[in-house]
Write an enzyme that holds these catalytic residues in place. Structure first.
Site, PDB file in Angstrom:
ATOM      1  N   TYR A   2      -6.704  18.707  21.796  1.00 10.45           N
ATOM      2  CA  TYR A   2      -7.686  17.630  21.643  1.00 10.45           C
ATOM      3  C   TYR A   2      -8.167  17.555  20.190  1.00 10.45           C
ATOM      4  CZ  TYR A   2      -8.252  17.353  26.737  1.00 10.45           C
ATOM      5  OH  TYR A   2      -8.055  17.181  28.071  1.00 10.45           O
ATOM      6  N   ASP A  46      -1.976  16.640  35.418  1.00  8.95           N
ATOM      7  CA  ASP A  46      -2.982  16.160  34.461  1.00  8.95           C
ATOM      8  C   ASP A  46      -3.414  14.727  34.765  1.00  8.95           C
ATOM      9  OD1 ASP A  46      -4.405  15.366  32.198  1.00  8.95           O
ATOM     10  OD2 ASP A  46      -3.322  16.782  30.942  1.00  8.95           O
ATOM     11  N   GLN A  66       1.287  19.696  32.851  1.00 11.36           N
ATOM     12  CA  GLN A  66       1.455  18.252  32.625  1.00 11.36           C
ATOM     13  C   GLN A  66       1.529  17.457  33.929  1.00 11.36           C
ATOM     14  OE1 GLN A  66       4.719  17.645  29.911  1.00 11.36           O
ATOM     15  NE2 GLN A  66       3.502  18.242  28.139  1.00 11.36           N
ATOM     16  N   SER A 117      -3.949  12.350  31.695  1.00  5.94           N
ATOM     17  CA  SER A 117      -2.735  11.740  31.127  1.00  5.94           C
ATOM     18  C   SER A 117      -2.226  10.605  31.999  1.00  5.94           C
ATOM     19  CB  SER A 117      -1.608  12.768  31.017  1.00  5.94           C
ATOM     20  OG  SER A 117      -1.888  13.685  30.033  1.00  5.94           O
ATOM     21  N   ARG A 156      -4.419  22.009  28.642  1.00  8.62           N
ATOM     22  CA  ARG A 156      -3.328  21.254  28.019  1.00  8.62           C
ATOM     23  C   ARG A 156      -2.155  22.185  27.727  1.00  8.62           C
ATOM     24  NH1 ARG A 156      -5.151  16.012  26.354  1.00  8.62           N
ATOM     25  NH2 ARG A 156      -5.597  15.202  28.387  1.00  8.62           N
TER      26      ARG A 156
HETATM   27  P1  NAD Z   1      -8.344  12.115  24.190  1.00  5.05           P
HETATM   28  O1  NAD Z   1      -8.387  11.135  25.312  1.00  5.05           O
HETATM   29  O2  NAD Z   1      -9.233  13.291  24.255  1.00  5.05           O
HETATM   30  O3  NAD Z   1      -8.656  11.348  22.827  1.00  5.05           O
HETATM   31  C1  NAD Z   1      -7.911  10.192  22.466  1.00  5.05           C
HETATM   32  C2  NAD Z   1      -7.500  10.286  21.015  1.00  5.05           C
HETATM   33  O4  NAD Z   1      -8.647  10.081  20.187  1.00  5.05           O
HETATM   34  C3  NAD Z   1      -6.929  11.648  20.591  1.00  5.05           C
HETATM   35  O5  NAD Z   1      -5.618  11.451  20.073  1.00  5.05           O
HETATM   36  C4  NAD Z   1      -7.907  12.138  19.545  1.00  5.05           C
HETATM   37  O6  NAD Z   1      -7.259  12.893  18.528  1.00  5.05           O
HETATM   38  C5  NAD Z   1      -8.446  10.836  19.014  1.00  5.05           C
HETATM   39  N1  NAD Z   1      -9.688  10.906  18.242  1.00  5.05           N
HETATM   40  C6  NAD Z   1     -10.777  11.707  18.427  1.00  5.05           C
HETATM   41  N2  NAD Z   1     -11.700  11.472  17.469  1.00  5.05           N
HETATM   42  C7  NAD Z   1     -11.204  10.487  16.667  1.00  5.05           C
HETATM   43  C8  NAD Z   1     -11.693   9.809  15.527  1.00  5.05           C
HETATM   44  N3  NAD Z   1     -12.878  10.084  14.975  1.00  5.05           N
HETATM   45  N4  NAD Z   1     -10.895   8.862  14.947  1.00  5.05           N
HETATM   46  C9  NAD Z   1      -9.676   8.564  15.469  1.00  5.05           C
HETATM   47  N5  NAD Z   1      -9.168   9.175  16.562  1.00  5.05           N
HETATM   48  C10 NAD Z   1      -9.913  10.129  17.145  1.00  5.05           C
HETATM   49  O7  NAD Z   1      -6.840  12.618  23.965  1.00  5.05           O
HETATM   50  P2  NAD Z   1      -5.623  12.627  24.965  1.00  5.05           P
HETATM   51  O8  NAD Z   1      -5.081  11.269  25.156  1.00  5.05           O
HETATM   52  O9  NAD Z   1      -6.067  13.308  26.172  1.00  5.05           O
HETATM   53  O10 NAD Z   1      -4.497  13.474  24.212  1.00  5.05           O
HETATM   54  C11 NAD Z   1      -4.728  14.452  23.238  1.00  5.05           C
HETATM   55  C12 NAD Z   1      -3.422  15.239  23.007  1.00  5.05           C
HETATM   56  O11 NAD Z   1      -3.142  16.110  24.107  1.00  5.05           O
HETATM   57  C13 NAD Z   1      -2.177  14.392  22.855  1.00  5.05           C
HETATM   58  O12 NAD Z   1      -1.396  14.916  21.806  1.00  5.05           O
HETATM   59  C14 NAD Z   1      -1.442  14.567  24.140  1.00  5.05           C
HETATM   60  O13 NAD Z   1      -0.045  14.401  24.025  1.00  5.05           O
HETATM   61  C15 NAD Z   1      -1.776  15.980  24.465  1.00  5.05           C
HETATM   62  N6  NAD Z   1      -1.649  16.240  25.908  1.00  5.05           N
HETATM   63  C16 NAD Z   1      -1.037  17.386  26.325  1.00  5.05           C
HETATM   64  C17 NAD Z   1      -0.925  17.652  27.690  1.00  5.05           C
HETATM   65  C18 NAD Z   1      -0.249  18.900  28.173  1.00  5.05           C
HETATM   66  O14 NAD Z   1       0.441  19.528  27.409  1.00  5.05           O
HETATM   67  N7  NAD Z   1      -0.451  19.274  29.425  1.00  5.05           N
HETATM   68  C19 NAD Z   1      -1.441  16.757  28.610  1.00  5.05           C
HETATM   69  C20 NAD Z   1      -2.067  15.595  28.151  1.00  5.05           C
HETATM   70  C21 NAD Z   1      -2.167  15.360  26.793  1.00  5.05           C
END
Ligand code: NAD
Length: 368
Positions: free
Chosen positions: A224, A127, A124, A130, A119
């Site tokens: 994450y 990914d 990005q 995403s 991440r």
């Molecule tokens: P994910 O699919 O792993 O999880 C989905 C969401 O569930 C997350 O926001 C997580 O915090 C939440 N979660 C976990 N346990 C929980 C609980 N008990 N109760 C409520 N919520 C809970 O996450 P994701 O969609 O892959 O994204 C995570 C972060 O990574 C985001 O901020 C996203 O913007 C970031 N991201 C960065 C990049 C990058 O920089 N290359 C790429 C993709 C995502």
């Protein structure tokens, strides 16, 4: 360099790992591209569209390919036909199936599981989680609206007022943010929760209410969430229980990498909801955020429908495929130098995603 795009073989998988745009770009770089006949059918990309940009359409046979691009983990038959040292790249589903990983290693391919992409900002555009989660978040709300026997927006009519649906999004990652935006566009009254404190601002900026228990921030440096302590789980559950019973639609998206999905909506909470309410559990493939959800089933419990459709992004294959294909192309570009393949082991994205090489598992998380 020969790049192969086989037809996906997993049941219900409609996506394809290439688009006419990516094939065109590969051909321009001097690659020979072979696409299995019918590979794009589920994504509404006819063979002709691939052929028009320079792909050769073949019935099967990828044993001489230098690069094989896939959406999901390939069949044993395809794995065993690969040339030793071929690059295999796709959603290889690395979690929880050691035998499957061993089969990938045994193929002798240099295999990259795109789910493990770090991440970091530079990654990005590569990914797949995403690009696919964004579509899944949208589709989850559309499916909820389809199964809901009431409307999302408030309507004032001469015969009375239709109240706006109350929609609660649990987990505000990529899918959750898109679900908030979609539910707002449909006119729902939207609230959301997460265990990463940074999400509060994002939720509010989309015009939704943030529901947050007084718990320690569960964000990891990798972007994450980590698992909550037992005490924080109890605090979160109490807050959620009070909120859930007032909601009409709940979309759960909470995931913790490498762990089963956290249970957020218990049976008791489902029983507290109004008949006709809808839960869409996007985490169903990883055990589910609701213990009642079942993969590819709609479970009805106490008048509440729990929708457990797997691979929601795959239901929008026409959009999901070109995005997935672009992610793969951007990653493969890192390995093409002057028209030839060259793997830079020091690259963070390459190191982070490589799971097998020379017949062995090489990733520290998976048996190396
Ligand atoms: P994910 O699919 O792993 O999880 C989905 C969401 O569930 C997350 O926001 C997580 O915090 C939440 N979660 C976990 N346990 C929980 C609980 N008990 N109760 C409520 N919520 C809970 O996450 P994701 O969609 O892959 O994204 C995570 C972060 O990574 C985001 O901020 C996203 O913007 C970031 N991201 C960065 C990049 C990058 O920089 N290359 C790429 C993709 C995502």
């Amino acid at each position: 360099m020969k790049i192969a795009i086989p037809t996906e073989t997993q049941v219900g998988e409609s996506r394809v790992a290439a688009s006419p745009d990516t094939v065109k770009a590969f051909v321009k770089k001097g690659a020979e591209v072979v696409v299995q006949a019918g590979a794009g059918k589920g994504a509404s990309i006819p063979d002709d569209a691939f052929a028009a940009v320079g792909a050769k359409i073949v019935p099967s046979g990828f044993g001489d390919a230098d690069v094989v691009l896939t959406v999901r983990r390939p069949s044993g038959e395809l794995l065993s036909s690969l040339k030793r040292g071929a690059i295999l790249m796709g959603g290889l589903e690395p979690y929880g199936d050691k035998a499957g990983l061993d089969a990938i290693a045994a193929s002798g391919a240099t295999a990259f599981a795109m789910e493990l992409m770090p991440r970091i900002t530079r990654a990005q555009s590569m990914d797949i989680l995403s690009s696919q989660a964004n579509l899944a978040g949208y589709k989850a709300v559309i499916d909820a609206a389809f199964h809901f026997t009431r409307a999302f927006p408030m309507m004032m009519t001469a015969a009375g007022t239709v109240p706006a649906a109350k929609v609660f999004i649990m987990g505000v990652g990529v899918a959750g943010l898109q679900a908030i935006a979609t539910a707002r566009r449909l006119g729902g009254i939207v609230s959301a929760t997460d265990v990463r404190k940074a999400t509060e601002e994002q939720v509010k900026s989309l015009g939704a209410k943030f529901v947050y228990a007084d718990i320690a921030d569960a964000a990891t440096s990798g972007g994450y969430a980590k698992e909550l302590s037992a005490e924080d789980k109890a605090k979160q559950a109490a807050l959620v229980a009070a909120h859930v019973r007032t909601q009409d639609v709940i979309i759960t998206t909470a995931l913790i990498p490498g762990r089963p999905a956290p249970v957020l909506i218990t049976q008791e909470m489902v029983e507290s909801m109004k008949p006709g309410s809808i839960i869409v559990d996007l985490a169903v493939e990883r055990g589910g955020n609701c213990p009642l959800s079942r993969p590819d089933e709609i479970v009805e419990h106490h008048g509440v429908k729990i929708v457990g459709t797997v691979n929601l992004a795959g239901k929008l294959a026409g959009n999901a495929s070109p995005l997935f294909a672009k992610n793969l192309m951007n990653f493969l570009d890192l390995m093409i130098k002057d028209g030839a393949l060259k793997i830079d082991d020091a690259d963070e994205c390459i190191k982070g995603t490589m799971i097998a090489r020379d017949g062995a598992l090489v990733h520290p998380m998976f048996g190396a």
